[in-house]
Design a protein around this motif. Structure first.
Motif, mmCIF file in Angstrom:
data_model
loop_
_atom_site.group_PDB
_atom_site.id
_atom_site.type_symbol
_atom_site.label_atom_id
_atom_site.label_comp_id
_atom_site.label_asym_id
_atom_site.label_seq_id
_atom_site.Cartn_x
_atom_site.Cartn_y
_atom_site.Cartn_z
ATOM 1 N N SER A 270 -2.811 18.653 16.771
ATOM 2 C CA SER A 270 -2.402 17.446 16.622
ATOM 3 C C SER A 270 -3.271 16.500 15.662
ATOM 4 O O SER A 270 -2.515 15.551 15.463
ATOM 5 C CB SER A 270 -2.433 16.779 18.234
ATOM 6 O OG SER A 270 -3.816 17.007 18.743
ATOM 7 N N GLN A 271 -4.360 16.721 15.293
ATOM 8 C CA GLN A 271 -5.215 16.012 14.465
ATOM 9 C C GLN A 271 -4.369 15.853 13.074
ATOM 10 O O GLN A 271 -4.619 14.616 12.530
ATOM 11 C CB GLN A 271 -6.369 16.541 14.444
ATOM 12 C CG GLN A 271 -7.333 16.119 13.159
ATOM 13 C CD GLN A 271 -7.932 14.773 13.202
ATOM 14 O OE1 GLN A 271 -7.769 14.080 14.214
ATOM 15 N NE2 GLN A 271 -8.433 14.292 12.080
ATOM 16 N N TYR A 272 -3.674 16.661 12.785
ATOM 17 C CA TYR A 272 -3.095 16.692 11.423
ATOM 18 C C TYR A 272 -1.780 15.717 11.316
ATOM 19 O O TYR A 272 -1.412 15.502 10.081
ATOM 20 C CB TYR A 272 -2.751 18.062 10.924
ATOM 21 C CG TYR A 272 -3.783 19.012 11.034
ATOM 22 C CD1 TYR A 272 -5.093 18.667 10.509
ATOM 23 C CD2 TYR A 272 -3.958 20.211 11.854
ATOM 24 C CE1 TYR A 272 -6.365 19.463 10.450
ATOM 25 C CE2 TYR A 272 -4.875 20.784 11.911
ATOM 26 C CZ TYR A 272 -6.231 20.667 11.268
ATOM 27 O OH TYR A 272 -7.240 21.474 11.288
ATOM 28 N N GLN A 295 -11.389 10.553 9.673
ATOM 29 C CA GLN A 295 -11.237 9.622 11.015
ATOM 30 C C GLN A 295 -10.675 10.934 11.895
ATOM 31 O O GLN A 295 -9.581 11.706 11.726
ATOM 32 C CB GLN A 295 -10.429 8.522 11.047
ATOM 33 C CG GLN A 295 -9.996 8.161 12.398
ATOM 34 C CD GLN A 295 -9.396 6.901 12.182
ATOM 35 O OE1 GLN A 295 -9.390 5.850 11.846
ATOM 36 N NE2 GLN A 295 -7.877 7.051 12.569
ATOM 37 N N VAL A 296 -11.447 11.198 13.154
ATOM 38 C CA VAL A 296 -10.997 12.313 13.865
ATOM 39 C C VAL A 296 -10.308 11.840 15.286
ATOM 40 O O VAL A 296 -11.012 10.779 15.849
ATOM 41 C CB VAL A 296 -12.008 13.362 14.232
ATOM 42 C CG1 VAL A 296 -11.718 14.233 15.139
ATOM 43 C CG2 VAL A 296 -12.671 14.179 13.086
ATOM 44 N N GLU A 297 -9.084 12.167 15.645
ATOM 45 C CA GLU A 297 -8.690 11.531 16.732
ATOM 46 C C GLU A 297 -8.719 12.580 17.970
ATOM 47 O O GLU A 297 -8.504 13.752 17.986
ATOM 48 C CB GLU A 297 -6.976 11.338 16.368
ATOM 49 C CG GLU A 297 -6.376 10.583 17.735
ATOM 50 C CD GLU A 297 -4.922 10.181 17.372
ATOM 51 O OE1 GLU A 297 -4.371 9.469 18.275
ATOM 52 O OE2 GLU A 297 -4.658 10.514 16.276
ATOM 53 N N ASP A 346 -1.859 5.859 4.693
ATOM 54 C CA ASP A 346 -1.999 6.864 3.708
ATOM 55 C C ASP A 346 -2.176 8.338 4.556
ATOM 56 O O ASP A 346 -3.492 8.166 4.842
ATOM 57 C CB ASP A 346 -2.837 6.470 2.742
ATOM 58 C CG ASP A 346 -2.896 7.520 1.623
ATOM 59 O OD1 ASP A 346 -2.008 8.127 1.379
ATOM 60 O OD2 ASP A 346 -3.729 7.233 0.663
ATOM 61 N N LEU A 347 -1.414 9.076 4.898
ATOM 62 C CA LEU A 347 -1.789 10.348 5.397
ATOM 63 C C LEU A 347 -1.775 11.276 4.652
ATOM 64 O O LEU A 347 -1.210 11.635 3.657
ATOM 65 C CB LEU A 347 -0.400 10.705 6.329
ATOM 66 C CG LEU A 347 -0.022 9.696 7.501
ATOM 67 C CD1 LEU A 347 0.757 10.019 8.540
ATOM 68 C CD2 LEU A 347 -1.129 8.980 8.554
ATOM 69 N N LEU A 348 -2.983 12.235 4.950
ATOM 70 C CA LEU A 348 -3.494 13.456 4.037
ATOM 71 C C LEU A 348 -2.443 14.383 4.225
ATOM 72 O O LEU A 348 -2.107 15.194 3.181
ATOM 73 C CB LEU A 348 -4.786 13.907 4.600
ATOM 74 C CG LEU A 348 -5.127 15.218 3.798
ATOM 75 C CD1 LEU A 348 -5.501 14.653 2.517
ATOM 76 C CD2 LEU A 348 -6.514 15.610 4.652
ATOM 77 N N MET A 349 -1.853 14.947 5.350
ATOM 78 C CA MET A 349 -1.154 16.316 5.477
ATOM 79 C C MET A 349 0.163 15.996 5.288
ATOM 80 O O MET A 349 1.005 15.571 6.504
ATOM 81 C CB MET A 349 -1.278 16.974 6.891
ATOM 82 C CG MET A 349 -3.067 17.007 7.365
ATOM 83 S SD MET A 349 -3.804 18.216 6.378
ATOM 84 C CE MET A 349 -3.001 19.898 7.029
ATOM 85 N N VAL A 350 0.917 16.062 4.094
ATOM 86 C CA VAL A 350 2.023 15.781 3.861
ATOM 87 C C VAL A 350 2.618 16.748 2.840
ATOM 88 O O VAL A 350 1.885 17.418 2.041
ATOM 89 C CB VAL A 350 2.199 14.559 2.970
ATOM 90 C CG1 VAL A 350 1.305 14.299 1.726
ATOM 91 C CG2 VAL A 350 3.520 14.117 2.529
ATOM 92 N N SER A 373 7.416 15.157 4.780
ATOM 93 C CA SER A 373 7.276 15.336 6.143
ATOM 94 C C SER A 373 5.542 15.369 6.283
ATOM 95 O O SER A 373 4.887 15.792 5.483
ATOM 96 C CB SER A 373 7.735 16.436 6.804
ATOM 97 O OG SER A 373 7.254 17.490 6.175
ATOM 98 N N PHE A 374 5.103 15.042 7.581
ATOM 99 C CA PHE A 374 3.838 14.733 7.793
ATOM 100 C C PHE A 374 3.210 15.578 9.006
ATOM 101 O O PHE A 374 4.094 15.660 9.900
ATOM 102 C CB PHE A 374 3.464 13.278 7.974
ATOM 103 C CG PHE A 374 4.018 12.327 6.881
ATOM 104 C CD1 PHE A 374 2.898 11.996 5.812
ATOM 105 C CD2 PHE A 374 5.224 11.797 6.738
ATOM 106 C CE1 PHE A 374 3.293 11.395 4.891
ATOM 107 C CE2 PHE A 374 5.494 11.045 5.848
ATOM 108 C CZ PHE A 374 4.658 10.644 4.603
#
Length: 578
Positions: A270-272, A295-297, A346-350, A373-374
């Motif tokens: 779920s972090q991604y 940043q880790v959720e 700005d999301l990394l996993m795209v 998609s993310f």
């Protein structure tokens, strides 16, 4: 104040948060942390109307701490099963105050033996305990019965299994990273005017520019709605790797990247979904390395503790941060396109979706932006394993392998680390056998060193033995603590640990007095000093007293001589130590 030091803006005048329970008492609205809502209609449950309303009230009270629709849906599904159970009883209760101990015991008996059942029991119990009518009495006592935690069903990988998963992911992601890097460099050269106009590279660069701006290569749309790739001969084909895949990861490649990140850092799947792009900070004393702040959720850490920051440095090919550098490079064109299409985080996993027009149904995950998609869903993880020839989603087992190998908590508490990751894991158990065995032998040796090691006799002294301050020595030359020049190097208190020691009744009075004096040291020495210097000696004297017998030991104190007092004083002052 906000986290950046600015004064927090108050809500608009008249602002009021809507309660989750609707005025009809039958529908509950759950709002996730993205602000999306989902409605649960309790009128659909197959129980009486008063029971529907009571369950809706309890569900609404329970939902106040939820931040995802997934959590709400999981609880709803379990309540739906409970409602079906109640409807199947011979005399279904009309409301929660009609629940009986027998009904709850039957519900428990049906579910207590499986992980799924125990999870269902715990969820339903938490909702029912929200009703004040079930706060006391026999039904409350039944609800308070302990429900065992589900047994972890996933085990960490064996080394060969992990190697297969990681190698599969590395091959897929590395091929994509090289492909995107090559085409990105070509696009940059085209935009810089470095290519000969009309050349093959120039024409491909023009297609790449269109792709970077729109998310797709130029296509011809026929009257029937069919779309065909223009310039497919120039590009070398019509499949995704030859067309839009030149600048974008697909879902399979993004999932492979997530597998590698989980293997390296132990992050949850779920972090991604909403992982921000890592920021870059200075590396002290380093000019060729980069340190990323990630940043880790932590979804289950509770309010105010959801996020933490990890510093990860890229200092070379084998460093942990190199994978983050490659992830940033592989997703850069997609992130630029996402920013041009819509403002937002700005999301990394795209990745670029094969189905850009697919309806967005999971509102806990970010919505698509155009064709992008993310994050990585559970379905994507299972599908990746299937098309890669692996058995089952790799994320839980990969994370468990990393956490157990790291030997410390990652994104979870120490208690969770020990109870969910370390103790139930068969790989950890196998690898711990040698350590446990060594610990047992060490404990055995310590136990042996803390008891009297010689022989207790009932007669007089043996003339062949040599007298010491605490016992008679059978053979000084066979000492466990030999002196370099020969003989024994141990102090006289240590004689009580030696197998050569012989204690006869003539020693009892002196040893009983020594025992009394050592006990008195507890009140004048710090605990640490007493444990380090005297605890083993006291344990041996306790053991010797038990062997002699408490009555004989107490009687021996009445026979203490001046010589006994003189020797004990020297022993306690450590004047007889070597």
């Amino acid at each position: 104040m906000s986290g950046r030091g600015r004064k927090a803006a108050p809500p608009p005048a008249g602002h009021r948060k809507e309660p989750p329970l609707a005025s009809d008492g039958l529908t509950v609205t759950v709002t996730n942390k993205a602000g999306h809502t989902r409605v649960f209609d309790f009128a659909a449950l197959k129980v009486a109307s008063p029971m529907q309303r009571s369950l809706a009230r309890a569900f609404a009270a329970q939902s106040r701490n939820w931040t995802s629709h997934r959590t709400a849906k999981a609880c709803w599904d379990k309540l739906e099963q409970f409602a079906i159970f109640l409807a199947g009883l011979d005399n279904p209760p009309g409301d929660l105050d009609g629940l009986t101990v027998a009904a709850l015991q039957s519900w428990r008996d049906q579910h207590i033996d499986t992980n799924t059942g125990r999870s269902r029991l715990a969820a339903v119990r938490a909702v029912l305990q929200r009703d004040p009518r079930l706060a006391a009495g026999p039904v409350a006592d039944e609800l308070a019965r302990r429900v065992p935690a589900p047994t972890p069903s996933k085990q960490s990988y064996k080394e060969s299994e992990r190697d297969l998963v990681v190698l599969t992911a590395q091959r897929q992601f590395r091929a994509a990273w090289l492909r995107i890097g090559e085409n990105t460099r070509l696009l940059n050269r085209w935009r810089a005017g470095e290519l000969s106009k009309g050349s093959r590279e120039w024409r491909i660069g023009k297609v790449l520019d269109h792709l970077a701006r729109t998310g797709d290569v130029p296509r011809t749309v026929y009257p029937g709605g069919q779309k065909h790739v223009k310039n497919h001969r120039l590009l070398g084909g019509r499949d995704s790797e030859k067309t839009w895949g030149r600048l974008f990861l697909d879902h399979r490649e993004l999932t492979a990247l997530a597998v590698l990140l989980t293997d390296r850092f132990g992050w949850n799947l779920s972090q991604y979904d909403r992982m921000p792009v890592p920021t870059t900070g200075p590396s002290a004393g380093e000019t060729r390395s980069r340190t990323y702040q990630v940043q880790v959720e932590k979804h289950r850490a509770g309010g105010g503790r959801w996020f933490s920051t990890e510093n990860i440095t890229d200092s070379g090919a084998d460093s942990p941060g190199r994978l983050l550098t490659q992830a940033l490079e592989a997703t850069a064109p997609a992130r630029v396109l996402a920013h041009s299409l819509a403002s937002g985080p700005d999301l990394l996993m795209v990745a670029r979706s094969h189905r850009p027009d697919k309806e967005h149904s999971n509102l806990d995950r970010p919505a698509q932006i155009g064709p992008l998609s993310f994050g990585v869903s559970d379905d994507m993880a299972s599908w990746w394993a299937q098309v890669s020839g692996l058995s089952g989603s790799p994320f839980q087992r990969t994370r468990r392998t990393t956490v157990s190998g790291e030997g410390r908590p990652l994104q979870h508490s120490q208690g969770t680390h020990e109870s969910r990751y370390v103790l139930p894991d068969k790989r950890v158990q196998r690898e711990s056998r040698a350590v446990i065995e060594a610990g047992v032998y060490e404990a055995l040796e310590q136990a042996r060193s803390a008891v009297f090691g010689g022989t207790v006799t009932g007669g007089g002294p043996d003339p062949r033995h040599q007298e010491t301050a605490t016992a008679d020595c059978k053979d000084e030359e066979a000492s466990p603590w030999p002196a370099p020049e020969g003989g024994c190097a141990a102090d006289f208190l240590l004689c009580l640990a030696c197998p050569n020691a012989h204690v006869h009744p003539g020693h009892h009075s002196r040893l009983a007095l020594l025992h009394e004096q050592v006990l008195s040291l507890r009140s004048v020495l710090e605990d640490r000093n007493f444990r380090e210097r005297w605890s083993d000696h006291l344990a041996r004297l306790d053991d010797l007293r038990d062997r002699v017998g408490p009555a004989a030991w107490a009687a021996a104190l009445a026979r203490v001589t001046d010589r006994d007092r003189f020797l004990v004083r020297l022993l306690v002052k450590e004047d007889l130590a070597p």
